[in-house]
Design a protein around this motif. Structure first.
Motif, PDB file in Angstrom:
ATOM      1  N   MET A  68     -21.165 100.920  33.160  1.00 27.52           N
ATOM      2  CA  MET A  68     -20.241 101.478  31.988  1.00 27.52           C
ATOM      3  C   MET A  68     -20.756 102.873  31.544  1.00 27.52           C
ATOM      4  SD  MET A  68     -19.939  99.342  28.382  1.00 27.52           S
ATOM      5  CE  MET A  68     -18.678  98.456  29.449  1.00 27.52           C
ATOM      6  N   THR A  69     -19.906 103.901  31.228  1.00 24.53           N
ATOM      7  CA  THR A  69     -20.457 105.279  30.816  1.00 24.53           C
ATOM      8  C   THR A  69     -20.430 105.227  29.442  1.00 24.53           C
ATOM      9  OG1 THR A  69     -18.206 105.805  31.179  1.00 24.53           O
ATOM     10  CG2 THR A  69     -19.240 105.855  32.894  1.00 24.53           C
ATOM     11  N   GLU A  70     -21.221 106.338  28.855  1.00 23.55           N
ATOM     12  CA  GLU A  70     -21.171 106.675  27.526  1.00 23.55           C
ATOM     13  C   GLU A  70     -19.938 106.885  27.063  1.00 23.55           C
ATOM     14  OE1 GLU A  70     -23.374 109.951  24.703  1.00 23.55           O
ATOM     15  OE2 GLU A  70     -23.634 110.082  26.917  1.00 23.55           O
ATOM     16  N   SER A  71     -18.771 107.395  27.666  1.00 21.00           N
ATOM     17  CA  SER A  71     -17.619 107.970  27.035  1.00 21.00           C
ATOM     18  C   SER A  71     -16.685 106.444  26.383  1.00 21.00           C
ATOM     19  CB  SER A  71     -16.713 108.671  27.900  1.00 21.00           C
ATOM     20  OG  SER A  71     -16.352 108.107  29.120  1.00 21.00           O
ATOM     21  N   ASN A  72     -16.895 105.552  26.903  1.00 17.92           N
ATOM     22  CA  ASN A  72     -16.175 104.297  26.887  1.00 17.92           C
ATOM     23  C   ASN A  72     -17.033 103.238  25.858  1.00 17.92           C
ATOM     24  OD1 ASN A  72     -17.514 103.076  28.625  1.00 17.92           O
ATOM     25  ND2 ASN A  72     -16.017 102.710  30.040  1.00 17.92           N
ATOM     26  N   LEU A  73     -17.788 103.592  25.088  1.00 15.79           N
ATOM     27  CA  LEU A  73     -18.309 102.379  24.229  1.00 15.79           C
ATOM     28  C   LEU A  73     -18.594 102.944  22.704  1.00 15.79           C
ATOM     29  CD1 LEU A  73     -19.579  99.562  24.914  1.00 15.79           C
ATOM     30  CD2 LEU A  73     -22.016 100.844  24.927  1.00 15.79           C
ATOM     31  N   TRP A  74     -18.208 102.312  22.027  1.00 13.41           N
ATOM     32  CA  TRP A  74     -18.122 102.837  20.626  1.00 13.41           C
ATOM     33  C   TRP A  74     -18.637 101.623  19.564  1.00 13.41           C
ATOM     34  CZ3 TRP A  74     -16.364 107.637  19.326  1.00 13.41           C
ATOM     35  CH2 TRP A  74     -15.642 108.243  20.266  1.00 13.41           C
ATOM     36  N   LEU A  75     -19.175 101.977  18.577  1.00  9.50           N
ATOM     37  CA  LEU A  75     -19.756 101.118  17.460  1.00  9.50           C
ATOM     38  C   LEU A  75     -19.048 101.181  16.134  1.00  9.50           C
ATOM     39  CD1 LEU A  75     -22.152  98.944  16.973  1.00  9.50           C
ATOM     40  CD2 LEU A  75     -23.389 100.982  16.280  1.00  9.50           C
ATOM     41  N   ILE A  76     -19.016  99.939  15.700  1.00 11.76           N
ATOM     42  CA  ILE A  76     -18.321  99.966  14.327  1.00 11.76           C
ATOM     43  C   ILE A  76     -19.185  99.071  13.577  1.00 11.76           C
ATOM     44  CG2 ILE A  76     -16.490  99.361  12.654  1.00 11.76           C
ATOM     45  CD1 ILE A  76     -14.588 100.111  14.799  1.00 11.76           C
ATOM     46  N   VAL A  77     -19.850  99.555  12.307  1.00 13.55           N
ATOM     47  CA  VAL A  77     -20.667  98.945  11.465  1.00 13.55           C
ATOM     48  C   VAL A  77     -20.021  98.930  10.227  1.00 13.55           C
ATOM     49  CG1 VAL A  77     -23.057  98.442  10.515  1.00 13.55           C
ATOM     50  CG2 VAL A  77     -22.583  99.239  13.213  1.00 13.55           C
ATOM     51  N   PRO A  78     -19.234  97.829   9.555  1.00 11.54           N
ATOM     52  CA  PRO A  78     -18.574  97.807   8.322  1.00 11.54           C
ATOM     53  C   PRO A  78     -19.793  97.833   7.186  1.00 11.54           C
ATOM     54  CG  PRO A  78     -18.061  95.889   9.442  1.00 11.54           C
ATOM     55  CD  PRO A  78     -18.808  96.575  10.593  1.00 11.54           C
ATOM     56  N   ALA A  79     -19.772  98.639   6.440  1.00 14.91           N
ATOM     57  CA  ALA A  79     -20.756  98.647   5.556  1.00 14.91           C
ATOM     58  C   ALA A  79     -20.116  98.860   3.772  1.00 14.91           C
ATOM     59  CB  ALA A  79     -21.611  99.644   5.689  1.00 14.91           C
ATOM     60  N   ALA A  80     -18.886  98.175   3.829  1.00 15.58           N
ATOM     61  CA  ALA A  80     -18.213  98.461   2.551  1.00 15.58           C
ATOM     62  C   ALA A  80     -18.271  97.299   1.516  1.00 15.58           C
ATOM     63  CB  ALA A  80     -16.656  98.544   2.752  1.00 15.58           C
ATOM     64  N   GLY A  81     -19.049  96.250   1.995  1.00 16.20           N
ATOM     65  CA  GLY A  81     -19.140  95.140   1.335  1.00 16.20           C
ATOM     66  C   GLY A  81     -20.162  95.146  -0.107  1.00 16.20           C
ATOM     67  N   ILE A  82     -20.064  94.529  -0.819  1.00 19.27           N
ATOM     68  CA  ILE A  82     -21.100  94.371  -2.265  1.00 19.27           C
ATOM     69  C   ILE A  82     -22.018  93.453  -2.298  1.00 19.27           C
ATOM     70  CG2 ILE A  82     -19.540  96.029  -3.588  1.00 19.27           C
ATOM     71  CD1 ILE A  82     -18.702  93.255  -4.994  1.00 19.27           C
ATOM     72  N   GLY A  83     -21.891  92.336  -1.224  1.00 16.25           N
ATOM     73  CA  GLY A  83     -23.048  91.338  -1.094  1.00 16.25           C
ATOM     74  C   GLY A  83     -23.264  90.788  -2.562  1.00 16.25           C
ATOM     75  N   GLN A  84     -22.458  90.131  -3.194  1.00 16.13           N
ATOM     76  CA  GLN A  84     -22.530  89.417  -4.298  1.00 16.13           C
ATOM     77  C   GLN A  84     -23.529  88.371  -4.277  1.00 16.13           C
ATOM     78  OE1 GLN A  84     -18.405  88.653  -5.112  1.00 16.13           O
ATOM     79  NE2 GLN A  84     -18.300  90.079  -6.936  1.00 16.13           N
ATOM     80  N   ARG A  85     -23.743  87.672  -3.060  1.00 19.75           N
ATOM     81  CA  ARG A  85     -24.510  86.256  -3.051  1.00 19.75           C
ATOM     82  C   ARG A  85     -26.139  86.839  -3.139  1.00 19.75           C
ATOM     83  NH1 ARG A  85     -22.252  82.920   1.771  1.00 19.75           N
ATOM     84  NH2 ARG A  85     -21.361  85.034   2.456  1.00 19.75           N
ATOM     85  N   MET A  86     -26.238  88.137  -2.777  1.00 17.85           N
ATOM     86  CA  MET A  86     -27.833  88.436  -3.120  1.00 17.85           C
ATOM     87  C   MET A  86     -28.148  88.701  -4.387  1.00 17.85           C
ATOM     88  SD  MET A  86     -29.060  88.666  -0.086  1.00 17.85           S
ATOM     89  CE  MET A  86     -30.554  89.667  -0.657  1.00 17.85           C
ATOM     90  N   GLN A  87     -27.361  88.797  -5.647  1.00 13.05           N
ATOM     91  CA  GLN A  87     -27.596  88.943  -6.709  1.00 13.05           C
ATOM     92  C   GLN A  87     -28.603  90.128  -6.940  1.00 13.05           C
ATOM     93  OE1 GLN A  87     -29.202  85.143  -8.090  1.00 13.05           O
ATOM     94  NE2 GLN A  87     -27.450  84.022  -7.453  1.00 13.05           N
ATOM     95  N   ALA A  88     -28.377  91.190  -6.314  1.00 16.52           N
ATOM     96  CA  ALA A  88     -29.314  92.335  -6.250  1.00 16.52           C
ATOM     97  C   ALA A  88     -28.671  93.642  -7.152  1.00 16.52           C
ATOM     98  CB  ALA A  88     -29.455  92.786  -4.882  1.00 16.52           C
ATOM     99  N   GLU A  89     -29.165  94.633  -7.328  1.00 17.32           N
ATOM    100  CA  GLU A  89     -28.573  95.762  -8.060  1.00 17.32           C
ATOM    101  C   GLU A  89     -27.771  96.952  -7.100  1.00 17.32           C
ATOM    102  OE1 GLU A  89     -31.884  97.793 -10.055  1.00 17.32           O
ATOM    103  OE2 GLU A  89     -31.890  95.933 -11.623  1.00 17.32           O
TER     104      GLU A  89
END
Length: 233
Positions: free
Chosen positions: A1-22
């Protein structure tokens, strides 16, 4: 597999309410580092990616203070209300960069304990597969089906042998994942991960066994556990 055809998505738009953090859980710290920084660095350094897209909440003011914001491999875009919305936004932001048949790996921001060997096995196993798949772990606990009520009675013991816990990364072709997410969201279907969108489209992903300690930080107790796991690598 070559470098040009592998992509990463890391969704980080959540607010994580269950952590009860600031702050959202991806911005909590383990050994003085943001969880998001640990996650991104572990994945990006374990394989040759063409690039990475991180969808962020419109109100996010933590990202500019991260290590990752200085990483030239990483781009950001605005995320959506739900995970599926954020992943689709990231895919659309990659339009013109990613090819239709390129592979996209989607990984949870709050899963910092993913192991490089699991990532390599996922990529190698799926490199020639027509659909794609996901890291998963066979269920080890005895499972009970509960009745109604606050303290429900057991209705039955469920056979755990065919059951697996879905983990991430999950890996699919760019154009197929875009089409599956668009179709599922338009139909109002409950999309909890990328695999479920692919399943709704009629294509069945492959389960690739991963380490069960690839945990997702969801509740406060998970933070110490993740720190312990990372200390053992």
């Amino acid at each position: 597999m070559t470098e040009s055809n592998l992509w990463l998505i890391v969704p980080a738009a959540g607010i994580g309410q269950r952590m009860q953090a600031e702050c959202p859980k991806q911005y909590l710290r383990i050994d003085s580092r943001f969880i998001l920084d640990i996650t991104l660095s572990r994945v990006l350094n374990a394989a040759q990616f063409a690039g990475c897209m991180v969808p962020l909440n419109p109100t996010d003011h933590w990202w500019p203070t991260t290590e990752s914001s200085q990483d030239e491999r990483i781009q950001t875009c605005l995320g959506g209300a739900e995970r599926a919305d954020s992943v689709l936004a990231a895919l659309r932001a990659l339009a013109g960069q990613a090819g239709d048949d390129d592979w996209v790996l989607v990984h949870d921001a709050a899963r910092p304990c993913v192991h490089g060997e699991d990532l390599s096995r996922l990529i190698d196993t799926l490199s020639d597969h027509p659909v794609g798949g996901l890291l998963a772990a066979p269920v080890a606990d005895t499972l009970k089906k509960a009745g109604p009520g606050e303290n429900p009675e057991v209705q039955e013991t469920v056979d755990r042998r065919p059951l697996w816990r879905a983990l991430t990364p999950q890996m699919f072709r760019y154009s197929s994942l875009v089409a599956a997410l668009e179709k599922a969201l338009e139909a109002g279907l409950p999309i909890t991960d990328e695999s479920s969108a692919m399943e709704f489209s009629g294509t069945m992903p492959v389960l690739v066994e991963g380490r069960p300690d690839n945990i997702k930080v969801t509740v406060p107790a998970d933070l110490d556990l993740a720190g312990f796991i990372l200390s053992r690598f």
